[in-house]
Every structure is written in structure tokens, then in C-alpha cells.
Design an enzyme around this catalytic site. Structure first.
Site, PDB file in Angstrom:
ATOM      1  N   ASP A  47       0.832  -1.194   0.000  1.00  0.00           N
ATOM      2  CA  ASP A  47       0.000   0.000   0.000  1.00  0.00           C
ATOM      3  C   ASP A  47       0.873   1.252   0.000  1.00  0.00           C
ATOM      4  O   ASP A  47       2.038   1.225   0.401  1.00  0.00           O
ATOM      5  CB  ASP A  47      -0.901   0.023   1.242  1.00  0.00           C
ATOM      6  CG  ASP A  47      -2.027  -0.996   1.153  1.00  0.00           C
ATOM      7  OD1 ASP A  47      -2.261  -1.509   0.048  1.00  0.00           O
ATOM      8  OD2 ASP A  47      -2.646  -1.268   2.190  1.00  0.00           O
ATOM      9  N   MET A  92     -10.013   7.572   9.018  1.00  0.00           N
ATOM     10  CA  MET A  92     -10.778   8.411   8.107  1.00  0.00           C
ATOM     11  C   MET A  92      -9.890   9.370   7.330  1.00  0.00           C
ATOM     12  O   MET A  92      -8.767   9.674   7.729  1.00  0.00           O
ATOM     13  CB  MET A  92     -11.802   9.233   8.891  1.00  0.00           C
ATOM     14  CG  MET A  92     -11.190  10.191   9.913  1.00  0.00           C
ATOM     15  SD  MET A  92     -12.400  10.923  11.013  1.00  0.00           S
ATOM     16  CE  MET A  92     -13.567  11.602   9.857  1.00  0.00           C
ATOM     17  N   LYS A  97      -2.144   4.950  -4.144  1.00  0.00           N
ATOM     18  CA  LYS A  97      -2.313   6.129  -4.976  1.00  0.00           C
ATOM     19  C   LYS A  97      -1.033   6.950  -5.029  1.00  0.00           C
ATOM     20  O   LYS A  97      -0.375   7.171  -4.036  1.00  0.00           O
ATOM     21  CB  LYS A  97      -3.439   6.993  -4.404  1.00  0.00           C
ATOM     22  CG  LYS A  97      -3.743   8.248  -5.204  1.00  0.00           C
ATOM     23  CD  LYS A  97      -4.867   9.012  -4.545  1.00  0.00           C
ATOM     24  CE  LYS A  97      -5.208  10.278  -5.303  1.00  0.00           C
ATOM     25  NZ  LYS A  97      -6.274  11.048  -4.658  1.00  0.00           N
TER      26      LYS A  97
END
Length: 483
Positions: A253, A388, A275
Site C-alpha cells: 500500500d 478516516m 495512490k
């Protein structure tokens, strides 16, 4: 490479049947004699008197005792010399005589007089690991040895012997080096290693033959779903470390830091599945495809996830896909962000008087926010640990306040928890979105909501002092005194 006159050349000497002279017969000499006898050396001890340990070895005929003063001629047949007396004048004379005869001599606890030094050893015979600091930091060398002792299970030695005994068969069944290397590296944690650890050598031999048959018939690929922890490489588990050092392919990741990736085998191929700036996340379907693709080639794949793979890590989805495609897998848990970040911020997630429960939840987007039971989350006497994106903070705060949670409820935003650049922002529920923007909090960040978050002001111990713009009400006196 530049020359370093203080650098030692590591060497394992074959001493079986060869004479080694030990000058001295006390406790220190006994400590040096034991590994020499274990290596098969013909030990001769020169000393007028012996301590009880060396005397016992003499009575067992495990060494020869020369019960008189040291004389240079006693060095004539020796291959190696160990000097273990408290007489530095004598020690220097023996060292000089050995030097004149081009013999390697170790004078215990005297670097200047020694031409070789005995390292700290991790013994998993026939496997041995020797650690030396060149005499500069013996305590550090001992600490490193203790760490390696933990890493190497007791069955590693018997495994090395078993593989050595079967090396010809293994070469015949697996003539290609890459396949043979993968097979050998997989045995430690596989059925062979497990049976040896249980003391079942016949079972280990049977398992080895079975594994060889399977490896010769088809590639034995495997996927390890590994939790990388919160980012501090010191918090990676020992089993995760082993898998990283065995991996052929690492699918990691974006949030896994370079310090953790640096623990992996250097020639392992790394593929980032997160990403990058201006790019999209790798679709989960593509991650599934990559795992199956590489494992089907017989490669060892590590799917490396930040935190724990089963806490908002989609690890369950991935092993379901692996099962559907008949790919062997395992799951190695990691320390999840809620535990690590709160601990590094000095915030207890539970407290016997004020937080009898802790809830782990995610609120990274509107869809996830809509699924929560806000009335239950707004109840007091609990801690919320929220994984979050900071973009959802306003909605999160509004929902809790609308369902009855007090606007002054303490909150802590922990950015890059456990890493050198950790930041903690202490605020309240009503000021949470504004303070996050004011201090430019970015991902990865964990939110802790509840009375215990206020303890982060007094109990912080790691990284910079917490940031705060608005006052955060102290926890009740009973909680503060208990902390």
C-alpha cells in the site's frame, strides 16, 4: 572498498583434531574451552592450578593438562592460542611468542595483545551466527546477539542438518536454482519446520519428501497477507519480518513507509498498489489479479498493508479471492493504527471508570458515514477510534453533536502516528474541522474521540508536544488521578 585497519576479517576455523593451547585454568579459561571442545579441538591447558570446571573436564579426559609454568615450546604444535590469566606480563609474553610463530592468539579482554577475537555467538548448530564489534562495543554486540537469538528458533539447527543430509536428493528433484532456493526458504515455516519444532524428526523427513514431490510437480506459490503496522519498523512482527525477507514479490500500500520496505529482501520486486500524486488507486480487482498471477508462477507474494489487514484493510476480500483460485495463503496480523497511534500519543483507549468500550470505525466518505448508528456512537463512556480521511471531519462532528454528544467532547487527531514526523492536534468535537484545517492535518491520520483524548496533553511522550488552538476541557478529577 576503503581499507580500515581496525576492521576484523570474519572467519570460521575448522579445529577438529587440531591442538589448541589455553594458558590459564580458571573460570574465564573454562568459558573459552567449552566452544573449543564442541568444535572438536584437542585442547591443552597450561596452568599450575585448575578451577573446578576445568578440573572436571580433565577428569573426564576431555582435555590435556600441563601442570607447570608456561614455556614457549608449548606453542610448537598449536594451531591457535587462548590466553586467560590475570597476569598481564605473562599474557604479553605468550602473545609475543605466538606472534613470533605466526600463531593466532586471543588474550581475553585485551584487544591490543590479541591477534584474533572471539565473537558473540548465536549457536543453532550446525548454523552459527557470529557478531563482533571489533572490541569497540562488546555490550552492543551482546545486545545484537540477544535480538538474533529471538529471531532464530531452536529448530533452525536441526532443519539445517536435515536439509544438508538431503541436499543431493533436493538437487536431483529441483535442478533449477530459483525453484530450489524457493523450496529451501519455505521449509522453515512450513510442515518440515513445524514438525522439527515439535521434536518429530521422522515426521519432518516424511513432510520433506512430500514437499519435494509437490514442488517438483508444480510451482508452490503462496500469498502472505501481512500487516505492516502503523509505520515504525520496530513495530513490525517477527513473522512479518521473515516473510519480507523471503518474498519474491511485494504488493504494498501507499501508506507503507520506506523504512518498513527496507526490511525486505533487496532483490524482491516491489509493486505499489496505492495512490500516487495525480493517479487513481489501483482497483481491488487488479490487486486480486496480481496476487493470483504471481503466486501461480510459484513465487512468494507478500501483500503488505498498513496497520492490520483485517481492520479496514480488505484482507477478508483478498483471501476469499485466493481461496476461489486455489492459492495457498496465510494472514500475519499487524498492529492496527488505533492501538499504535493512541499509545504514541499517550492516550489510553479504555479506562475502567470513563471508557468501558472502544469502537473502531471508518468515516472516509459520505457512504461510510451513512451506515453508522449515530445514536449509539454518540453515547458517553466510550472511545471512538476513527480511521478516516480528513475531508469527512465536518460531517462526522455534525452527526455526533446532532445525536447528543457534547460539543466540548475532547478529540485528538494523530497524524503519522508512531513515525518520526508524528503530530497530535488536541481539540474538541465542535472545533474539530476548523482545527484540522488550521494545522493542515493530512493523511494518514487517526481520530480519537472521547474523554480520554484530553490525557494526550499531559501524557504525551513521543514526538513533538501536542498542538492546540482551543482549550480542551480536562478529564474529570477521578480520571486524572487514576491516570
Amino acid at each position: 572498498m576503503d581499507q580500515d585497519p581496525d576492521r576484523l576479517f570474519p572467519l570460521f576455523a575448522r579445529l577438529r583434531g587440531r591442538p589448541v593451547l589455553v594458558v590459564g585454568g580458571g573460570v574465564v579459561a573454562a568459558r573459552k574451552i567449552s566452544p573449543l571442545i564442541a568444535a572438536g579441538a584437542r585442547v591443552r591447558v597450561v596452568a599450575r592450578a585448575l578451577g573446578e570446571h576445568v578440573e572436571a573436564l580433565v577428569s573426564e579426559a576431555r582435555l590435556e593438562w600441563i601442570g607447570r609454568e608456561y614455556e614457549p615450546g608449548q606453542l610448537d604444535e598449536a594451531w591457535l592460542v587462548v590466553v586467560a590469566t590475570s597476569d598481564r606480563t605473562l599474557n604479553a609474553r605468550v602473545a609475543a611468542d605466538a606472534e613470533a610463530r605466526r600463531l593466532w592468539a586471543n588474550v581475553v579482554d585485551d584487544i591490543e595483545l590479541s591477534s584474533f577475537q572471539s565473537p558473540a555467538v548465536v549457536d543453532r548448530a550446525p548454523l552459527q551466527v557470529a557478531i563482533s564489534s571489533g572490541g569497540a562495543a562488546p555490550v552492543l554486540a551482546r545486545q545484537v546477539r540477544e535480538q538474533i537469538e529471538v529471531l532464530l528458533d531452536e529448530h533452525v539447527g536441526p532443519l539445517a542438518s536435515l536439509l544438508h543430509e538431503h541436499r543431493r536428493l533436493i538437487r536431483q528433484r529441483l535442478p533449477e536454482l530459483p525453484a530450489r532456493r524457493r523450496f529451501l526458504e519455505s521449509q522453515r515455516e512450513g510442515p518440515v519446520g513445524r514438525r522439527l519444532a515439535a521434536g518429530d524428526r521422522p515426521g519432518a523427513i516424511a513432510a520433506l519428501h512430500q514437499a519435494l514431490s509437490l514442488a517438483a510437480a508444480r510451482p508452490a506459490g503462496m500469498v502472505s497477507i501481512v500487516g505492516a503496522g502503523p509505520g515504525d519498523p520496530g513495530l513490525v512482527t517477527l513473522k512479518a519480518l521473515r516473510r519480507l525477507q523471503e518474498a519474491d514479490i511485494i504488493l504494498h500500500d501507499r501508506l507503507v513507509p520506506e523504512a518498513v520496505l527496507a526490511l525486505a529482501r533487496r532483490d524482491a520486486e516491489r509493486i505499489e498498489t496505492g495512490k500516487r500524486a495525480g493517479q487513481h488507486f489501483t482497483p481491488q480487482e487488479e490487486i486480486h489479479r496480481l496476487m493470483v498471477h504471481y503466486a501461480a508462477q510459484g513465487l512468494r507474494v507478500v501483500r503488505l498493508k498498513g496497520g492490520d489487514p483485517f481492520v479496514f484493510g480488505r484482507g477478508g476480500e483478498e483471501i476469499e479471492h485466493l481461496r476461489e483460485h486455489d492459492i495457498d495463503y496465510e494472514v500475519i496480523p499487524g498492529i492496527t493504527a488505533a492501538l499504535a497511534c493512541a499509545a504514541h500519543a499517550g492516550i489510553p483507549l479504555t479506562h475502567r471508570d470513563h471508557a468501558q468500550s472502544v469502537r473502531l470505525l471508518t468515516a472516509h466518505c459520505r457512504d461510510s458515514l451513512d451506515t453508522h448508528d449515530w445514536a449509539a456512537l454518540a453515547q458517553e463512556r466510550q472511545t471512538l477510534a476513527v480511521y478516516m480521511g480528513v475531508s469527512a471531519l465536518a460531517d462526522f462532528s455534525d452527526q455526533l453533536i446532532a445525536h447528543g454528544r457534547g460539543p466540548d467532547t475532547p478529540c485528538a487527531l494523530i497524524e503519522n502516528g508512531s513515525r518520526p514526523d508524528q503530530r497530535v492536534v488536541l481539540t474538541t468535537l465542535q472545533h474539530l474541522p476548523a482545527d484540522a484545517a488550521r494545522f493542515n492535518v493530512g493523511s494518514p491520520a487517526l481520530l480519537v474521540t472521547g474523554e480520554v483524548a484530553a490525557l494526550g496533553d499531559r501524557l504525551h511522550w513521543f514526538g513533538a508536544k501536542p498542538l492546540r488552538h482551543h482549550p480542551v476541557h480536562a478529564v474529570p478529577a477521578a480520571l486524572a488521578s487514576a491516570a
